[in-house]
Design a protein around this motif. Sequence first.
Motif, PDB file in Angstrom:
ATOM      1  N   GLY A 188       0.812  -1.206   0.000  1.00  0.00           N
ATOM      2  CA  GLY A 188       0.000   0.000   0.000  1.00  0.00           C
ATOM      3  C   GLY A 188       0.847   1.257   0.000  1.00  0.00           C
ATOM      4  N   ALA A 199       1.008   6.068  -4.463  1.00  0.00           N
ATOM      5  CA  ALA A 199      -0.299   5.519  -4.820  1.00  0.00           C
ATOM      6  C   ALA A 199      -0.478   5.484  -6.330  1.00  0.00           C
ATOM      7  CB  ALA A 199      -1.406   6.350  -4.173  1.00  0.00           C
ATOM      8  N   ILE A 250      -4.169  -5.560  -0.536  1.00  0.00           N
ATOM      9  CA  ILE A 250      -3.297  -4.427  -0.245  1.00  0.00           C
ATOM     10  C   ILE A 250      -2.677  -4.641   1.134  1.00  0.00           C
ATOM     11  CG2 ILE A 250      -3.174  -1.941   0.184  1.00  0.00           C
ATOM     12  CD1 ILE A 250      -3.638  -2.570  -2.726  1.00  0.00           C
ATOM     13  N   ASP A 268      -0.836  -2.819   3.839  1.00  0.00           N
ATOM     14  CA  ASP A 268      -0.481  -1.459   4.267  1.00  0.00           C
ATOM     15  C   ASP A 268      -0.484  -1.357   5.787  1.00  0.00           C
ATOM     16  OD1 ASP A 268       0.406   1.068   3.793  1.00  0.00           O
ATOM     17  OD2 ASP A 268      -1.404   1.775   2.789  1.00  0.00           O
ATOM     18  N   LEU A 322      -4.694   5.822  -0.873  1.00  0.00           N
ATOM     19  CA  LEU A 322      -4.979   4.448  -1.260  1.00  0.00           C
ATOM     20  C   LEU A 322      -6.277   4.373  -2.059  1.00  0.00           C
ATOM     21  CD1 LEU A 322      -4.580   1.435  -1.299  1.00  0.00           C
ATOM     22  CD2 LEU A 322      -5.460   1.319   1.047  1.00  0.00           C
TER      23      LEU A 322
END
Length: 402
Positions: free
Chosen positions: A185, A208, A227, A229, A259
Amino acid sequence: MKRSSDRILTSQAGSLPRPDELITANASREAGTVDEEGFQKELAQSVVDVVRRQVVAGIAVPGDGEYGKSMGSKVNYRAWWSYSFQRLGNLQVRGLSLYQFPVRRSNPGNTVLSSFGDRRDRLKFAAAYADPESGITTGPRATDWPVCVGPLNYTGHAAIAADITNFKTALAASGANEGFMTSIGPASCARIGNEHYKSDDEFVFACAEAMREEYKAIVDAGLILQIDDPAIAENFDQINPEPTAEEYRKFTMPKVEALNHALRGLPKDRVRFHLCWGSWHGPHTTDIAMRDIVDVMLKIDAGAYSFEAGNVRHEHEWSVWQDTKLPDDRLILPGVVSHATNVVEHPELVAERIGRFARLVGRERVIASTDCGLGGRVHRDIAWAKLETLAQGAALASKQLW
């Protein structure tokens, strides 16, 4: 994304232990001394093997074990992140380790990330972290953490294409009809040096936009995108002095917006998000509470949320879902076996943990999973035993819930 329509489905959080041959090949490749054609054959076969083994163990939604993310040592906590260094342009290595970046202090109205060496958990338990026999280790200290020196762009098209091909081949060979692939992420991707962008948030948005190409490639290939993150929760420990929960949520929301910007246009039901507090084997007394971050997590445009719920620092937080409304179109993947202990959970405990969540959000919206990646964190034999007990516990829970 499959739901638990007639039984509790199982998955895992991403990283799985690599075979010795692949670890050796990765180390040689990182040193520039490997035959590339031979390496790619070794990697492709390893992915086939790891997917088949997950299916045999009872994992309904397998991953590729993150085998395309180079891990050149048995103990390794960095592959999920450091793989991105080879897939982004305008990064420059300065010979610094993750712990050598400058210390930064926050003050009222200006919350900033400090260095990894300045984490509050690390400072509080400095003696334990410095003791090689304490059990706190993240493997060899690498000195290749990069600095961004120009506009970021994605350069990993060939690498992600190869990962996708290997995984889809493995899924077909195993008979699995759904699988997930992880990608870093933006907030976690941006925790490197930055000498080009004017602000931390601008850098996160640049990450991003660059990583979106990888996200889109995975979804377009018919795979579930996960993802990774951990920075969304884990950053709390890397802010010094400790912020209030409200200050931290305000600090984190631009990362969530970045994101969501990267996920724009991608179907939510093909995306799942993994939240964790960092998977190193440390005290974790400075983790932010789930109740203080759950609403932020739910603002992420994903169809499912994977989170730690099996380790002893966060297991009690299942009760958060008594007061938190899970949107009707979302699923959860609570970790019901943990990367944080060598003890293999009993199937009855796994079933009990699953039941707690199923009774609160609905059995069809629970997929049983692991806290975090097992690869590089516990011995391979223990990791596979944990996946087997995960499947056994899900089977017990299914009998109780249906």
